[in-house]
Scaffold this active site. Structure first.
Site, PDB file in Angstrom:
ATOM      1  N   SER A  20       0.832  -1.302  -0.050  1.00 52.89           N
ATOM      2  CA  SER A  20      -0.076   0.020   0.032  1.00 52.89           C
ATOM      3  C   SER A  20       0.798   1.263   0.040  1.00 52.89           C
ATOM      4  O   SER A  20       1.872   1.166   0.592  1.00 52.89           O
ATOM      5  CB  SER A  20      -0.891   0.036   1.280  1.00 52.89           C
ATOM      6  OG  SER A  20      -1.540   1.235   1.453  1.00 52.89           O
ATOM      7  N   THR A  72      -5.668   2.736  -7.198  1.00 57.22           N
ATOM      8  CA  THR A  72      -6.898   2.884  -6.762  1.00 57.22           C
ATOM      9  C   THR A  72      -7.581   4.202  -6.773  1.00 57.22           C
ATOM     10  O   THR A  72      -7.176   5.419  -6.636  1.00 57.22           O
ATOM     11  CB  THR A  72      -6.692   2.691  -5.157  1.00 57.22           C
ATOM     12  OG1 THR A  72      -6.048   1.440  -4.655  1.00 57.22           O
ATOM     13  CG2 THR A  72      -7.996   2.792  -4.310  1.00 57.22           C
ATOM     14  N   ARG A 104     -15.910   0.042   2.743  1.00 54.03           N
ATOM     15  CA  ARG A 104     -15.334   1.309   3.615  1.00 54.03           C
ATOM     16  C   ARG A 104     -15.794   2.697   2.790  1.00 54.03           C
ATOM     17  O   ARG A 104     -15.044   3.646   3.605  1.00 54.03           O
ATOM     18  CB  ARG A 104     -13.600   1.009   3.695  1.00 54.03           C
ATOM     19  CG  ARG A 104     -13.547  -0.299   4.552  1.00 54.03           C
ATOM     20  CD  ARG A 104     -12.032  -0.534   4.524  1.00 54.03           C
ATOM     21  NE  ARG A 104     -11.403   0.458   5.187  1.00 54.03           N
ATOM     22  CZ  ARG A 104     -10.951   0.721   6.139  1.00 54.03           C
ATOM     23  NH1 ARG A 104     -11.890  -0.035   7.354  1.00 54.03           N
ATOM     24  NH2 ARG A 104     -10.461   1.627   6.802  1.00 54.03           N
ATOM     25  N   HIS A 112     -14.084  -1.038  -1.885  1.00 54.43           N
ATOM     26  CA  HIS A 112     -13.125  -0.775  -1.045  1.00 54.43           C
ATOM     27  C   HIS A 112     -13.633  -1.700   0.169  1.00 54.43           C
ATOM     28  O   HIS A 112     -13.280  -1.072   1.362  1.00 54.43           O
ATOM     29  CB  HIS A 112     -13.096   0.557  -0.754  1.00 54.43           C
ATOM     30  CG  HIS A 112     -11.658   1.059  -0.592  1.00 54.43           C
ATOM     31  ND1 HIS A 112     -11.044   1.497  -1.372  1.00 54.43           N
ATOM     32  CD2 HIS A 112     -11.005   0.973   0.873  1.00 54.43           C
ATOM     33  CE1 HIS A 112      -9.757   1.804  -0.705  1.00 54.43           C
ATOM     34  NE2 HIS A 112      -9.884   1.879   0.476  1.00 54.43           N
ATOM     35  N   ARG A 145     -16.630   6.752   8.326  1.00 52.08           N
ATOM     36  CA  ARG A 145     -16.334   5.524   9.052  1.00 52.08           C
ATOM     37  C   ARG A 145     -16.883   5.687  10.631  1.00 52.08           C
ATOM     38  O   ARG A 145     -15.849   6.267  11.106  1.00 52.08           O
ATOM     39  CB  ARG A 145     -15.050   4.997   8.961  1.00 52.08           C
ATOM     40  CG  ARG A 145     -14.756   4.647   7.398  1.00 52.08           C
ATOM     41  CD  ARG A 145     -13.437   4.215   7.185  1.00 52.08           C
ATOM     42  NE  ARG A 145     -13.277   4.263   5.773  1.00 52.08           N
ATOM     43  CZ  ARG A 145     -12.137   4.271   5.011  1.00 52.08           C
ATOM     44  NH1 ARG A 145     -10.772   4.445   5.965  1.00 52.08           N
ATOM     45  NH2 ARG A 145     -11.815   4.341   3.922  1.00 52.08           N
TER      46      ARG A 145
END
Length: 396
Positions: A106, A155, A278, A275, A164
């Site tokens: 990532s 992404t 999320r 995702h 969230r």
């Protein structure tokens, strides 16, 4: 504790991790409807059981982007892996490498590109976000190329962070977050010793190297929040396509027209993904979105899928729905948090065994034989065309 599935690793990880970290990986956006549907929709995919097929020569091997994979699985890009286990990205990468599948690093990893790449033999994949700071993006791409990364996973479903709610309640964000995280850390001794004391530095390695200074969790939240770019369009991706020599995968596709755009753009692959539930709550689960996307672009571009995959049976289901390969996210993170490299290695072994059982009982000797014909019904609704005549005959 007996570990027989990813759900066992989840239970163990919840005991080991401070709540702010567990709920950060486990939670989703808003009321988490899509997060739940990712798992539930996939569990509704019914497979055809077939018998007497002589399955003695079954093989899980496949090829993707000219890479041979021991099974059609790769580890997804997950931020902050190094906060779940000591130098977590390195441990997960080693487990994937040993098993013969790709590991994707990532952008917001704790361990930098230069630490992870030399630790494994297989070229890793690198994931990049669309960010306002194009200088950082170019710097990250240059470093990924220099480290020998083979595939770029771009992404595109985060032009802005999702809402969230769990993060605010758990201490990842919200009032007095730093103090709440500290109190949680000191009351979880296994994590405090393994990661808190011995897993340093707790930098965002790829970002620290660019900024030239240490970065911590607060920087992670602030820097990312200020750098996501809502103005991004396909036009902005052209310089990346020109710069990157290897395969380029667009991650975050849920609509067939976007998949067609990816083909027109010249991408080598797409990831059908929400995702992990999320980002935008209420969108389709990946399992529901996948068949229409496969109908639109199968054969024109490699199709990967993630979100909701928890075991080898789910891998077979996703492939039957149209994926070529799947990405594992939360499942491997639960295992990493529980037992580091050994946990991820064991999870991959479990998934391989579960795939072999599912393929043996559905009569698919190879990955290419897992098709829509392997399905009794897609998602609890209409039968595939290949089974419609049989269904009518049985109805009599």
């Amino acid at each position: 504790m007996i570990i027989s599935a990813a759900s066992d690793y989840r239970a163990a990880a919840q005991r080991i991790l401070p709540p702010f970290l567990f709920h950060y990986m486990d939670g989703g956006a808003y009321s988490e409807y899509t997060l739940r549907r990712n798992v539930e929709d996939l569990s509704e995919v019914a497979l055809r059981q077939r018998i007497l097929k002589n399955m003695s020569d079954l093989s899980l091997e496949t090829t993707l982007f000219n890479e041979k994979l021991s099974m059609p699985v790769a580890l997804a890009p997950v931020g902050l892996c190094g906060m779940y286990a000591r130098r977590g990205e390195v441990q997960a990468a080693k487990a994937a490498d040993t098993h013969g599948i790709p590991f994707t690093l990532s952008t917001v990893s704790v361990c930098p590109i230069e630490e992870v790449a030399p630790a494994i033999k297989r070229p890793m994949w690198f994931q990049l976000y669309v960010l306002r700071d194009r200088g950082f993006m170019r710097n990250a791409l240059e470093r990924a190329k220099a480290a020998g990364c083979s595939t770029l996973v771009f992404t595109v479903d985060m032009p802005t962070p999702g809402a969230r709610y769990r993060d605010a309640h758990s201490g990842m964000s919200g009032p007095n977050a730093a103090m709440r995280r500290y109190l949680q850390a000191v009351t979880h001794p296994q994590w405090a010793w393994d990661v808190g004391l011995n897993g340093r530095p707790h930098d965002l390695g790829n970002i620290s190297a660019y900024l030239g200074k240490p970065t911590g969790l607060e920087d992670y939240i602030g820097w990312l929040g200020n750098n996501f770019d809502p103005s991004i369009s396909w036009k902005d991706l052209e310089w990346i396509r020109d710069f990157w020599d290897g395969p380029m995968v667009i991650k975050g596709i849920l609509d067939p027209e976007d998949a067609r755009d990816a083909v027109r753009f010249g991408a080598d692959g797409i990831v059908v993904s929400n995702h992990g539930g999320r980002q935008l709550d209420g969108v389709l689960s990946s399992a529901r979105a996948l068949p229409a996307i496969a109908d639109a672009v199968k054969g024109d571009i490699a199709i990967l899928a993630d979100s909701g995959i928890r075991n080898g049976l789910d891998v077979v289901r996703m492939i039957a729905l149209g994926a070529d390969t799947v990405l594992l996210g939360r499942a491997f993170l639960y295992a990493l948090a529980t037992a580091g490299q050994a946990g991820v290695a064991n999870l991959l072994n479990l998934i391989e065994k579960e795939m072999k059982v599912a393929m043996t009982l559905t009569g698919a000797k190879s990955i290419s034989e897992i098709t829509q014909d392997s399905l009794v019904q897609g998602l609890g609704k209409e039968l595939p065309a290949a089974l419609a005549p049989m269904a009518k005959g049985n109805a009599a």
